[in-house]
Each structure stands twice: as structure tokens, then as C-alpha cells.
Write a protein that holds these residues in place. Structure first.
Motif, PDB file in Angstrom:
ATOM      1  N   LYS A 179       0.831  -1.211   0.000  1.00  0.00           N
ATOM      2  CA  LYS A 179       0.000   0.000   0.000  1.00  0.00           C
ATOM      3  C   LYS A 179       0.864   1.259   0.000  1.00  0.00           C
ATOM      4  O   LYS A 179       0.605   2.211  -0.752  1.00  0.00           O
ATOM      5  N   ASP A 180       1.912   1.277   0.826  1.00  0.00           N
ATOM      6  CA  ASP A 180       2.802   2.444   0.887  1.00  0.00           C
ATOM      7  C   ASP A 180       3.520   2.654  -0.448  1.00  0.00           C
ATOM      8  O   ASP A 180       3.651   3.793  -0.920  1.00  0.00           O
ATOM      9  N   ALA A 181       3.978   1.555  -1.067  1.00  0.00           N
ATOM     10  CA  ALA A 181       4.698   1.673  -2.337  1.00  0.00           C
ATOM     11  C   ALA A 181       3.785   2.195  -3.448  1.00  0.00           C
ATOM     12  O   ALA A 181       4.188   3.056  -4.242  1.00  0.00           O
ATOM     13  N   LEU A 182       2.546   1.696  -3.505  1.00  0.00           N
ATOM     14  CA  LEU A 182       1.613   2.155  -4.539  1.00  0.00           C
ATOM     15  C   LEU A 182       1.218   3.617  -4.324  1.00  0.00           C
ATOM     16  O   LEU A 182       1.152   4.392  -5.284  1.00  0.00           O
ATOM     17  N   ASP A 183       0.969   3.989  -3.097  1.00  0.00           N
ATOM     18  CA  ASP A 183       0.608   5.392  -2.807  1.00  0.00           C
ATOM     19  C   ASP A 183       1.761   6.338  -3.149  1.00  0.00           C
ATOM     20  O   ASP A 183       1.543   7.427  -3.704  1.00  0.00           O
ATOM     21  N   GLU A 184       2.970   5.908  -2.841  1.00  0.00           N
ATOM     22  CA  GLU A 184       4.131   6.740  -3.148  1.00  0.00           C
ATOM     23  C   GLU A 184       4.313   6.884  -4.659  1.00  0.00           C
ATOM     24  O   GLU A 184       4.611   7.972  -5.169  1.00  0.00           O
ATOM     25  N   GLY A 185       4.124   5.774  -5.412  1.00  0.00           N
ATOM     26  CA  GLY A 185       4.248   5.832  -6.867  1.00  0.00           C
ATOM     27  C   GLY A 185       3.182   6.719  -7.494  1.00  0.00           C
ATOM     28  O   GLY A 185       3.470   7.493  -8.427  1.00  0.00           O
ATOM     29  N   LEU A 186       1.948   6.620  -7.012  1.00  0.00           N
ATOM     30  CA  LEU A 186       0.872   7.460  -7.537  1.00  0.00           C
ATOM     31  C   LEU A 186       1.115   8.936  -7.242  1.00  0.00           C
ATOM     32  O   LEU A 186       0.857   9.808  -8.090  1.00  0.00           O
ATOM     33  N   LYS A 187       1.616   9.221  -6.059  1.00  0.00           N
ATOM     34  CA  LYS A 187       1.921  10.607  -5.696  1.00  0.00           C
ATOM     35  C   LYS A 187       3.035  11.164  -6.572  1.00  0.00           C
ATOM     36  O   LYS A 187       2.963  12.303  -7.064  1.00  0.00           O
ATOM     37  N   ARG A 188       4.049  10.346  -6.812  1.00  0.00           N
ATOM     38  CA  ARG A 188       5.173  10.756  -7.663  1.00  0.00           C
ATOM     39  C   ARG A 188       4.702  11.039  -9.092  1.00  0.00           C
ATOM     40  O   ARG A 188       5.067  12.059  -9.694  1.00  0.00           O
ATOM     41  N   ALA A 189       3.852  10.161  -9.632  1.00  0.00           N
ATOM     42  CA  ALA A 189       3.362  10.354 -10.998  1.00  0.00           C
ATOM     43  C   ALA A 189       2.488  11.601 -11.100  1.00  0.00           C
ATOM     44  O   ALA A 189       2.600  12.377 -12.058  1.00  0.00           O
ATOM     45  N   SER A 190       1.617  11.814 -10.115  1.00  0.00           N
ATOM     46  CA  SER A 190       0.717  12.980 -10.153  1.00  0.00           C
ATOM     47  C   SER A 190       1.500  14.290 -10.091  1.00  0.00           C
ATOM     48  O   SER A 190       1.166  15.253 -10.804  1.00  0.00           O
ATOM     49  N   MET A 191       2.557  14.331  -9.294  1.00  0.00           N
ATOM     50  CA  MET A 191       3.367  15.552  -9.192  1.00  0.00           C
ATOM     51  C   MET A 191       4.058  15.859 -10.523  1.00  0.00           C
ATOM     52  O   MET A 191       4.085  17.010 -10.969  1.00  0.00           O
ATOM     53  N   CYS A 192       4.596  14.815 -11.171  1.00  0.00           N
ATOM     54  CA  CYS A 192       5.267  15.018 -12.464  1.00  0.00           C
ATOM     55  C   CYS A 192       4.272  15.443 -13.538  1.00  0.00           C
ATOM     56  O   CYS A 192       4.582  16.287 -14.394  1.00  0.00           O
ATOM     57  N   ILE A 193       3.060  14.883 -13.520  1.00  0.00           N
ATOM     58  CA  ILE A 193       2.032  15.257 -14.505  1.00  0.00           C
ATOM     59  C   ILE A 193       1.615  16.707 -14.308  1.00  0.00           C
ATOM     60  O   ILE A 193       1.503  17.477 -15.288  1.00  0.00           O
ATOM     61  N   GLN A 194       1.385  17.104 -13.065  1.00  0.00           N
ATOM     62  CA  GLN A 194       0.977  18.482 -12.795  1.00  0.00           C
ATOM     63  C   GLN A 194       2.047  19.481 -13.224  1.00  0.00           C
ATOM     64  O   GLN A 194       1.740  20.530 -13.796  1.00  0.00           O
ATOM     65  N   LYS A 195       3.296  19.141 -12.980  1.00  0.00           N
ATOM     66  CA  LYS A 195       4.387  20.038 -13.365  1.00  0.00           C
ATOM     67  C   LYS A 195       4.443  20.198 -14.883  1.00  0.00           C
ATOM     68  O   LYS A 195       4.572  21.312 -15.411  1.00  0.00           O
ATOM     69  N   GLY A 196       4.322  19.082 -15.597  1.00  0.00           N
ATOM     70  CA  GLY A 196       4.382  19.139 -17.054  1.00  0.00           C
ATOM     71  C   GLY A 196       3.204  19.863 -17.675  1.00  0.00           C
ATOM     72  O   GLY A 196       3.375  20.661 -18.610  1.00  0.00           O
ATOM     73  N   THR A 197       2.001  19.609 -17.175  1.00  0.00           N
ATOM     74  CA  THR A 197       0.821  20.264 -17.753  1.00  0.00           C
ATOM     75  C   THR A 197       0.812  21.776 -17.481  1.00  0.00           C
ATOM     76  O   THR A 197       0.341  22.550 -18.315  1.00  0.00           O
ATOM     77  N   ARG A 198       1.316  22.198 -16.330  1.00  0.00           N
ATOM     78  CA  ARG A 198       1.423  23.638 -16.057  1.00  0.00           C
ATOM     79  C   ARG A 198       2.364  24.303 -17.060  1.00  0.00           C
ATOM     80  O   ARG A 198       2.090  25.402 -17.550  1.00  0.00           O
ATOM     81  N   ILE A 199       3.469  23.620 -17.341  1.00  0.00           N
ATOM     82  CA  ILE A 199       4.425  24.170 -18.307  1.00  0.00           C
ATOM     83  C   ILE A 199       3.812  24.208 -19.703  1.00  0.00           C
ATOM     84  O   ILE A 199       3.953  25.204 -20.432  1.00  0.00           O
ATOM     85  N   MET A 200       3.115  23.144 -20.096  1.00  0.00           N
ATOM     86  CA  MET A 200       2.482  23.100 -21.412  1.00  0.00           C
ATOM     87  C   MET A 200       1.439  24.210 -21.545  1.00  0.00           C
ATOM     88  O   MET A 200       1.290  24.821 -22.612  1.00  0.00           O
ATOM     89  N   GLN A 201       0.736  24.492 -20.479  1.00  0.00           N
ATOM     90  CA  GLN A 201      -0.281  25.541 -20.500  1.00  0.00           C
ATOM     91  C   GLN A 201       0.346  26.911 -20.720  1.00  0.00           C
ATOM     92  O   GLN A 201      -0.252  27.784 -21.373  1.00  0.00           O
ATOM     93  N   SER A 202       1.558  27.110 -20.208  1.00  0.00           N
ATOM     94  CA  SER A 202       2.233  28.395 -20.386  1.00  0.00           C
ATOM     95  C   SER A 202       2.942  28.503 -21.734  1.00  0.00           C
ATOM     96  O   SER A 202       3.187  29.611 -22.223  1.00  0.00           O
ATOM     97  N   LEU A 203       3.263  27.369 -22.356  1.00  0.00           N
ATOM     98  CA  LEU A 203       4.005  27.383 -23.622  1.00  0.00           C
ATOM     99  C   LEU A 203       3.097  27.447 -24.843  1.00  0.00           C
ATOM    100  O   LEU A 203       3.564  27.760 -25.943  1.00  0.00           O
ATOM    101  N   ILE A 204       1.809  27.143 -24.676  1.00  0.00           N
ATOM    102  CA  ILE A 204       0.883  27.096 -25.816  1.00  0.00           C
ATOM    103  C   ILE A 204      -0.329  27.960 -25.499  1.00  0.00           C
ATOM    104  O   ILE A 204      -0.865  27.899 -24.395  1.00  0.00           O
TER     105      ILE A 204
END
Length: 630
Positions: free
Chosen positions: A282-307
Motif C-alpha cells: 500500500k505504501d509503495a503504490l501510494d508513493e508511486g501514484l503521488k510521484r506520478a501525479s506531481m510530475c504530470i501536474q508540473k508538465g501540464t502547467r508548463i504546457m499551458q504556459s508554452l501554448i
């Protein structure tokens, strides 16, 4: 889409001409010669390359077309020569998806040359060799997750049962080999083998554990005496096996009950292992999901500013280099796919977790029932107590299987983390950090109609609108205009009353623009998805695409076989052609004859009235007869 196969007669003249001039790469040229002519080239006196006996062969002996799968052996051979190991099936999977990519794939059939085929294969090789390529990593994740069947509990259960049977076959053979005239020493050896078999069969612990062997021996003695052991060897072979299985279940139940009540084996108790495994997973899956969500949010914010989509002037503005922007977008898609697979793993984990809770309740219930039976009793009939021990052993085995399934879930999670490792994540963050200094006043612009025209040039055969797998979190209109770039959506809207599909849009103005260009938007959206390898993986369409390619090749093969006995036959040039088009002149003749026969058999209204009710009149009744029945 690009094409599924290459028609040999289309490129053969140019291929032979380029081959004679030495313009074709030697490895690819030799491979195609062996594939098409089943021959090879040799060097002539003047230094030019010639085909050995190939030009003398009739056209019917030539390989009619080259499929994607025909290119796989050459690609795998190139990987091995560059010291890169690759699975054959993954190589086919990679080429099937990447060949249709608008940026990294093969051009359209009308522009096809051997040089472009060689550049495509070289590009695939370079991408596979790059350690931080997001598209290849995405393919590896999707391919492994699709083929990892152990995540399903029923499959994992069958797998472990099969492995257990293979391991225990030698132990069973060793127990069943003793003859009827066994001496006491042989009976003692068989008795020890029975103890090892029981411990191994039910995963009670390690057979080398002296304390566990002693407990198993005591439990076995309480069920099977020396006289019973002598009778056991007198039984027939199939009776021996059946009795051994029932005996092992009873003894396992006794050992499990004693261990649980006396708590002699606390360190290796399965309840502790299950609790620890559940918490860690459970801890490993929650940590992986949190890591993926943070990277997605960072990328989409940048894409929103570039286009920026300007709905007033109907233009799309880019504020950063297109190649770098697309690479960030590929990483965002990679983390989206990674998160999706983690969510599926978590769903299977939660199912297993609920099964564990139910099984643990059963385990405690049986323990309490056995305790009530043996309470204040010195002697109990075997028919009363032994069935409970057998049931307890089955519950114990279910707990062991659940623990093994948790192990498989952790293996899958660890493998996905190994593919999308820390180095790739650091590379992604470095690319994102480099966009901080972009110039907001220096933008590249393109109009809506230009982008839609460019993106709809290549036609897709499948309809993604039927997949019902859409991303409401991202602007569909921007995705269609920019060939797959993901920008977060703020508005959700259904564009058509005939389709129960909700699209996401960046704002209300973009949604209105998509309604104004509705038909062009739908066609562009469809083509963008099927002409981007990353979009295909994101929308989980790779299975449909490969199935379409296989069906198309099968149909072409069957048509080729049928046309070998006909005249005036044509050839289907490429996957760009519609499969419903008739390609043989004799098909027209057959259709004409069939339509003429139908025309002959047509009847007019007078004939129908006259002949009505005449056939099978004994089974019919008139209107008067019906009135009489009423």
C-alpha cells in the motif's frame, strides 16, 4: 495511418536501380533480396552489384509484398549487433506502433523509397538505444503490463499450483516407490519423506527447520501409527496417493492449529507476513501514484504556459521550441500511462486485500471451532475433528496463495519503477527547468485551418470515437490542433447530441470554436490519435491497431491466392486503399450476374396476389376459418 505492408512491384524497379549503383545500405539490401527473391547479390567484374539468378525468375515467384513483421528479424539483428537485447515480440510491437507516427514513422506509400525505409529502421534503432527516450519507455511499460498475467489472482493461483505439482512430483514418487515387503528401516525413511512432503506441499515452513520437523512428526504420529504405516504400503498405488493427500491435509491442519494456539513460530507466522506485505504494498503504490501525479501536474502547467489558443484570430501560438515542447509532452503521457497502470495494480491489490480479510475471518472461525470441540475432552472421534483440520489446511493454503499474489503485485510495481527509474525522472525535471527562461513575446503562430489540414492528411482506419476512452482533463481541441500536445481543460461539454461523449476544453471560447469547426475537428482529432505513437499508447489502441494490421495482411494473402487462377487481376497497392474496394475485374462480372438473377426473380403485385396462400394450403386457414375459431 501509414501502411501495413509495402507492395513489392511498386518499389522493385527503383530498388534494383539503386542497388546496382550502390545507394542502398548493404545490410538492408541483402536482407530485402533474400526476402523478395530468396537470393543474394554478388560483385561483378566492373565492381557493380548484380542479382544472382533473380532477374530470370518469373514475377509469380516474387514475394508480393513486405509486411511490418517481415522487417522485425532485420531490426532484431541490428539491435544484437549493437549489443542490445530485445524480445522478438516486443520488436514487432514497437515497429507496428512506431511506423505510423507522424514524426518518427514511415512516410506515405506514394512517397516510399528504400532510403526512407532504412532511415525509419535507423531511427527506431537510435530511439531504442537512447536510455531516456519516453516513447520507448512507454512502450515497454504498456507491453510488460499487458503481458504480465500474474496480476490476476486466479491466474497466479493456477501458476503456483502448477509449480507446486512439478516440485512435489519427485517427493510423491519417492513415497510411492516403497514395496509391500518394506522393512522397518524403509518404513522409517518413508515416514520422514512424508513429513517433508507435508511441509513442502502446504508451505508451512522450511523442511530443514528441526523444530518444525519435530512438530510435523508428532502430528503425523497422532494420525498414523506404525501399524497403519505397514498397512499403507499394502494399498494399491492410486489408493496410496489418495490417502497421502488426505493425510497431508489433516496433518497440516494439526500443525497449523498448534502453531497458532501455542505461538511457537511467531517470527514466521503468516498473519504477520500478510500484514507486513499489505502495508508495504500500500505504501509503495501510494508513493508511486503521488510521484506520478506531481510530475504530470508540473508538465501540464508548463504546457499551458508554452501554448496559447487564440480563438479571436483563430491561431495557435507556440512560445518554445517545438521539439522540446513535444518531448515534455511525451514525458507527461509517459507518467499518465504509468499512473494508469499503478491504479489498475492498486485495484487488484484492494481486491486481494478484501479476500485476505475474509480468509482471515474464516481462519479464526475454524480455530475457535476446533478449540470448542477439544475443550474438556480427552478423546475425540476422528470423524468429528479431522474434517475441521482438513478445512483449516485449505484456509491456510488460501492465505499462502494470497501472500504469493501480493509478491507478484510488488514484482510488477518494482519492474515498472525500474523502467521509469530515477534517472529518467531527473532528465524530465531538467527539461522542464530549462523552460523557465522562454520569451513570451517571441511566438510562432499557425492558423486553425493550416493545422487541421496538415494533421488530417494521413488517414486513420479505426474510429477512436468508438473507444469511449477519453481524457476529460485535457483540451481536445488543442490536442487536435497541435498534434497531441496536452493542455489542462477547464470546461466539459458534449459537442453532439448523437454521441454520448464528453470532451474537455481549455475554456468556453475554445469549446465554441470546436463547435464551429465540428466536422473538421472530429476528423482531425481522429487522425491525430492514430498518427502519434504516444497517443495510441495513451488511448490503449495498440491492440486494435495490431489486430487491424494482422487482419489486413490475412485478407491480402487470401486475395493473392484467389487471384493466381484468374486473369486481368489487379494488386492492392498499400494499406491506404479501402478494403471494401473491388480490385479484380471478375468480381464485377460475378456481381453483375448475381444482380441479374435477383432481377429475374422479382415479382409484381399481381403475381403476389394470385399466388398468395396457394402453397402449403393445408397448413393455412382463410379469414372465414379464423372467424369460426373466434
Amino acid at each position: 495511418m501509414n501502411y501495413t505492408f509495402i507492395n513489392v512491384r511498386d518499389f522493385l524497379p527503383d530498388f534494383l536501380q539503386e542497388l546496382s549503383k550502390g545507394h542502398v545500405p548493404k545490410k538492408l539490401g541483402d536482407y530485402l533480396l533474400r526476402l523478395i527473391f530468396k537470393s543474394h547479390r554478388i560483385k561483378g567484374k566492373e565492381g557493380d552489384y548484380y542479382l544472382k539468378s533473380a532477374p530470370n525468375k518469373p514475377k509469380s515467384d516474387l514475394k508480393p509484398f513486405i509486411t511490418i513483421d517481415d522487417l522485425v528479424p532485420h531490426f532484431i539483428d541490428e539491435c544484437e549487433q549493437n549489443f542490445m537485447s530485445i524480445d522478438r515480440y516486443f520488436g514487432s510491437y514497437l515497429l507496428h506502433i512506431l511506423i505510423r507516427d507522424l514524426h518518427d514513422g514511415l512516410p506515405k506509400a506514394s512517397q516510399f523509397t528504400i532510403g526512407k525505409l532504412d532511415r525509419f529502421l535507423r531511427k527506431c534503432l537510435d530511439k531504442y538505444a537512447q536510455p531516456f527516450d519516453p516513447t520507448i519507455c512507454n512502450m515497454k511499460i504498456c507491453y510488460y503490463a499487458k503481458n504480465c498475467l500474474e496480476i490476476d489472482f486466479e491466474y497466479a493461483k493456477k501458476k503456483y499450483e502448477l509449480n507446486a505439482k512439478e516440485k512435489l512430483s519427485k517427493l510423491i514418487a519417492g513415497i510411492l516407490q516403497y514395496p509391500e515387503t518394506s522393512n522397518p528401516k524403509q518404513l522409517e525413511e518413508m515416514f520422514v519423506k512424508m513429513q517433508v512432503f507435508i511441509i513442502t506441499n502446504f508451505n508451512i515452513g522450511c523442511p530443514q527447520n528441526a523444530e518444525l520437523l519435530k512438530q510435523t512428526r508428532q502430528s503425523l504420529n497422532s494420525v498414523l501409527g506404525k501399524g497403519d504405516l505397514q498397512k499403507y504400503v499394502l494399498k494399491k498405488r492410486y489408493h496410496r496417493l489418495d490417502y497421502l493427500q488426505r493425510l497431508s491435509s489433516t496433518v497440516c491442519g494439526i500443525v497449523t492449529f498448534n502453531n497458532y494456539k501455542q505461538q511457537k513460530n511467531k517470527d514466521n507466522h503468516i498473519m504477520t507476513d500478510l500484514e507486513m506485505a499489505q502495508n508495504n504494498t500500500k505504501d509503495a503504490l501510494d508513493e508511486g501514484l503521488k510521484r506520478a501525479s506531481m510530475c504530470i501536474q508540473k508538465g501540464t502547467r508548463i504546457m499551458q504556459s508554452l501554448i496559447r489558443v487564440d480563438t479571436v484570430q483563430q491561431k495557435v501560438q507556440y512560445f518554445y521550441a517545438a521539439a522540446k515542447t513535444r518531448e515534455i509532452n511525451k514525458f507527461v503521457i509517459l507518467f499518465l500511462v504509468y499512473r494508469r497502470h499503478l491504479e489498475r495494480i492498486k485495484g487488484e491489490f484492494e481486491k486481494t486485500q478484501s479476500l485476505i480479510e475474509v480468509t482471515q475471518k474464516k481462519f479464526k472461525c475454524v480455530i475457535d471451532k476446533i478449540s470448542d470441540i477439544i475443550k474438556h475432552r480427552s478423546a475425540i472421534e476422528t470423524d468429528v475433528i479431522f474434517p475441521h483440520f482438513v478445512y483449516l489446511s485449505n484456509v491456510w493454503l488460501s492465505l499462502v496463495l494470497h501472500l504469493n499474489h501480493l509478491t507478484e503485485i510488488n514484482k510488477l510495481k518494482d519492474h515498472l519503477d525500474e523502467l521509469l527509474n530515477e534517472n529518467m525522472e531527473n532528465h524530465y525535471h531538467s527539461i522542464c527547468d530549462a523552460t523557465k527562461n522562454f520569451n513570451k513575446f517571441c511566438a510562432m503562430e499557425a492558423s486553425f485551418h493550416e493545422l487541421m489540414f496538415v494533421n488530417s492528411e494521413v488517414e486513420g482506419k479505426l474510429d477512436p470515437l468508438k473507444t469511449q476512452n477519453f481524457l476529460k482533463d485535457y483540451c481536445a481541441f488543442t490536442l487536435a490542433l497541435t498534434n497531441g500536445l496536452l493542455v489542462p481543460s477547464q470546461v466539459e461539454r458534449k459537442l453532439s447530441q448523437n454521441m454520448d461523449i464528453t470532451f474537455g476544453f481549455a475554456n468556453i471560447n475554445v469549446a465554441q470554436s470546436s463547435e464551429e469547426h465540428l466536422s473538421l475537428f472530429f476528423s482531425t482529432f481522429k487522425h491525430v490519435i492514430f498518427n502519434s505513437a504516444d497517443m495510441v499508447l495513451l488511448f490503449e489502441l495498440e491492440g486494435q491497431i495490431i489486430r487491424q494490421d494482422v487482419d489486413l495482411v490475412r485478407q491480402i494473402v487470401s486475395n493473392n491466392k484467389d487471384s493466381s487462377t484468374q486473369t486481368e487481376s489487379g494488386t492492392l497497392l498499400s494499406g491506404q486503399n479501402k478494403m471494401e474496394n473491388t480490385w479484380n475485374v471478375w468480381d464485377y462480372h460475378r456481381k453483375t450476374i448475381a444482380l441479374a438473377n435477383v432481377r429475374k426473380k422479382q415479382t409484381n403485385s399481381t403475381q403476389t396476389i394470385v399466388s398468395s396462400g396457394k402453397r402449403n394450403s393445408q397448413n393455412q386457414c382463410s379469414g372465414d376459418g379464423i372467424n369460426q375459431l373466434h
